[in-house]
Design a protein around this motif. Structure first.
Motif, PDB file in Angstrom:
ATOM      1  N   LEU A  18      38.520  38.581  36.581  1.00 45.56           N
ATOM      2  CA  LEU A  18      39.569  37.564  36.573  1.00 45.56           C
ATOM      3  C   LEU A  18      40.568  37.786  37.706  1.00 45.56           C
ATOM      4  N   TYR A  19      40.941  36.689  38.365  1.00 43.57           N
ATOM      5  CA  TYR A  19      41.931  36.710  39.440  1.00 43.57           C
ATOM      6  C   TYR A  19      42.945  35.605  39.153  1.00 43.57           C
ATOM      7  N   GLY A  20      44.239  35.923  39.247  1.00 44.50           N
ATOM      8  CA  GLY A  20      45.244  34.889  39.044  1.00 44.50           C
ATOM      9  C   GLY A  20      46.649  35.450  38.979  1.00 44.50           C
ATOM     10  N   LYS A  21      47.621  34.551  39.000  1.00 41.49           N
ATOM     11  CA  LYS A  21      49.036  34.917  38.906  1.00 41.49           C
ATOM     12  C   LYS A  21      49.636  34.260  37.669  1.00 41.49           C
ATOM     13  N   GLY A  22      50.746  34.839  37.193  1.00 39.65           N
ATOM     14  CA  GLY A  22      51.366  34.383  35.961  1.00 39.65           C
ATOM     15  C   GLY A  22      51.658  32.902  35.924  1.00 39.65           C
ATOM     16  N   LYS A  23      52.245  32.359  36.984  1.00 40.39           N
ATOM     17  CA  LYS A  23      52.636  30.946  37.009  1.00 40.39           C
ATOM     18  C   LYS A  23      51.609  30.059  37.712  1.00 40.39           C
ATOM     19  N   GLN A  24      50.492  30.648  38.073  1.00 41.00           N
ATOM     20  CA  GLN A  24      49.435  29.866  38.725  1.00 41.00           C
ATOM     21  C   GLN A  24      48.678  29.068  37.665  1.00 41.00           C
ATOM     22  N   GLU A  25      48.516  27.771  37.904  1.00 44.01           N
ATOM     23  CA  GLU A  25      47.946  26.906  36.872  1.00 44.01           C
ATOM     24  C   GLU A  25      46.484  27.225  36.592  1.00 44.01           C
ATOM     25  N   HIS A  26      45.737  27.562  37.627  1.00 43.72           N
ATOM     26  CA  HIS A  26      44.319  27.867  37.439  1.00 43.72           C
ATOM     27  C   HIS A  26      43.999  29.259  37.968  1.00 43.72           C
ATOM     28  N   TRP A  27      43.124  29.949  37.253  1.00 45.92           N
ATOM     29  CA  TRP A  27      42.664  31.265  37.659  1.00 45.92           C
ATOM     30  C   TRP A  27      41.205  31.183  38.100  1.00 45.92           C
ATOM     31  N   THR A  28      40.758  32.236  38.749  1.00 46.52           N
ATOM     32  CA  THR A  28      39.366  32.319  39.180  1.00 46.52           C
ATOM     33  C   THR A  28      38.656  33.393  38.365  1.00 46.52           C
ATOM     34  N   MET A  29      37.481  33.039  37.879  1.00 47.14           N
ATOM     35  CA  MET A  29      36.656  33.999  37.161  1.00 47.14           C
ATOM     36  C   MET A  29      35.307  34.100  37.862  1.00 47.14           C
ATOM     37  N   ILE A  30      34.922  35.318  38.203  1.00 44.08           N
ATOM     38  CA  ILE A  30      33.647  35.559  38.886  1.00 44.08           C
ATOM     39  C   ILE A  30      32.736  36.330  37.949  1.00 44.08           C
ATOM     40  N   CYS A  31      31.571  35.755  37.691  1.00 42.22           N
ATOM     41  CA  CYS A  31      30.576  36.385  36.833  1.00 42.22           C
ATOM     42  C   CYS A  31      29.256  36.418  37.597  1.00 42.22           C
ATOM     43  N   GLY A  32      28.901  37.603  38.076  1.00 37.45           N
ATOM     44  CA  GLY A  32      27.710  37.707  38.916  1.00 37.45           C
ATOM     45  C   GLY A  32      27.910  36.960  40.217  1.00 37.45           C
ATOM     46  N   LYS A  33      27.013  36.044  40.507  1.00 42.76           N
ATOM     47  CA  LYS A  33      27.113  35.231  41.729  1.00 42.76           C
ATOM     48  C   LYS A  33      27.848  33.914  41.486  1.00 42.76           C
ATOM     49  N   ASN A  34      28.263  33.678  40.259  1.00 48.42           N
ATOM     50  CA  ASN A  34      28.910  32.420  39.899  1.00 48.42           C
ATOM     51  C   ASN A  34      30.428  32.578  39.890  1.00 48.42           C
ATOM     52  N   LYS A  35      31.109  31.546  40.375  1.00 51.27           N
ATOM     53  CA  LYS A  35      32.560  31.526  40.415  1.00 51.27           C
ATOM     54  C   LYS A  35      33.051  30.308  39.635  1.00 51.27           C
ATOM     55  N   TYR A  36      34.034  30.521  38.771  1.00 50.78           N
ATOM     56  CA  TYR A  36      34.558  29.454  37.935  1.00 50.78           C
ATOM     57  C   TYR A  36      36.076  29.362  38.086  1.00 50.78           C
ATOM     58  N   ARG A  37      36.595  28.174  37.822  1.00 55.70           N
ATOM     59  CA  ARG A  37      38.041  27.982  37.779  1.00 55.70           C
ATOM     60  C   ARG A  37      38.423  27.681  36.339  1.00 55.70           C
ATOM     61  N   ILE A  38      39.364  28.478  35.787  1.00 59.57           N
ATOM     62  CA  ILE A  38      39.776  28.294  34.401  1.00 59.57           C
ATOM     63  C   ILE A  38      41.278  28.041  34.351  1.00 59.57           C
ATOM     64  N   TYR A  39      41.679  27.305  33.331  1.00 54.75           N
ATOM     65  CA  TYR A  39      43.100  27.024  33.117  1.00 54.75           C
ATOM     66  C   TYR A  39      43.805  28.317  32.728  1.00 54.75           C
TER      67      TYR A  39
END
Length: 289
Positions: free
Chosen positions: A156-177
């Motif tokens: 998981l990558y993100g900041k406290g007030k950042q609306e969306h975070w990045t999640m990397i699972c293997g070769k896949n990258k996702y954007r989560i709220y």
């Protein structure tokens, strides 16, 4: 009585006196010197110690031991599962929420949290006639803890007030709220309902189940905590240790509000309305690739 034995004849030993044995053969009895008598494996096996009845007893005992070793862990597992179900039923329904939410409920109850202070799967009425769905609420002596439970695998990558975070699972990258912002909305809606207790401290705890790693998460706001499931109790203890006791003005009213929110979730129409509103907010059905 005198009789003659041939080599290989099987006899029955009746008694022994020095080097002489009293023997029985074909209904006749007599005496023979020990140097002429040899014990075969069969005769040893047929000693009193290995009589058929004893053999059966040994076999039955061995089978019972085997069954005990095999089935005891299974029975213990079933017993613990049924016991956990009974504990869960004191707070929630067994098919309500997600398995990870119910697991956290069970962790709280099994570690001394009172049934009357644990509230699972709440549907709070909002000012726009929608519902704010909260996974779990715990009332403590230092304030209210609002939990958001996530089940993620990856980095998981993100900041406290950042609306969306990045999640990397293997070769896949996702954007989560952002779960921090998501739970802040829940807390805001809860404060709006308990407006007579606006000063009550409310803490936000986001619990991640699964194989999740906080690779680069920073600027976490005050009274907000992120934790993996195995450290959730540690976070609760820290909140209770570093904050002063709070004197609730009307704890009974707060419990009533939370109980009503829990009852809202029992209504199927409320669940369907909330799901429909979430789907409309995301607008995925209005996107055509």
């Amino acid at each position: 009585m005198s009789f003659t034995l041939k080599q290989g004849d099987e006899i029955k030993l009746l008694s022994k006196n020095g080097n002489w044995y009293e023997i029985s053969y074909n209904g006749k009895s007599g005496h023979a010197h020990s140097k002429y008598i040899f014990k075969s494996q069969r005769s040893i096996f047929n000693k009193r110690l290995f009589k058929p009845q004893y053999q059966r007893n040994v076999f039955v005992f061995s089978v019972l031991i085997l069954l005990f070793v095999v089935f005891l862990p299974i029975c213990l597992k079933i017993y613990r599962r049924e016991k956990d179900k009974k504990i869960l039923k004191s707070v929630t329904v067994l098919n309500r929420g997600t398995p990870t939410e119910r697991d956290l409920v069970l962790v709280l109850l099994k570690n001394g949290k009172s049934v009357e202070n644990v509230y699972h799967d709440l549907y709070l009425n909002t000012i726009d006639c929608d519902f704010s769905q909260i996974d779990l609420v715990l009332i403590t002596e230092v304030g209210i803890i609002v939990f958001e439970v996530k089940d993620h695998n990856g980095w998981l990558y993100g900041k406290g007030k950042q609306e969306h975070w990045t999640m990397i699972c293997g070769k896949n990258k996702y954007r989560i709220y952002s779960p921090i912002i998501q739970n802040e909305v829940h807390i805001k809606n809860l404060r709006n309902i308990i407006n007579e207790n606006q000063d009550v401290p409310i803490f936000s705890v986001i619990v991640f189940y699964g194989n999740c790693n906080f690779e680069n998460i920073n600027f976490v706001p005050q009274k907000t905590f992120l934790t993996t499931s195995n450290r959730a109790l540690e976070v609760i203890k820290k909140i209770e240790a570093i904050n002063p006791s709070y004197g609730y003005n009307n704890l009974a009213e707060i419990r009533h509000i939370l109980q009503e929110a829990k009852a809202n979730g029992d209504i199927t129409e409320n669940q369907e309305l909330h799901i429909a509103n979430i789907k409309d907010m995301l607008g995925t059905d209005r996107k055509f690739d």
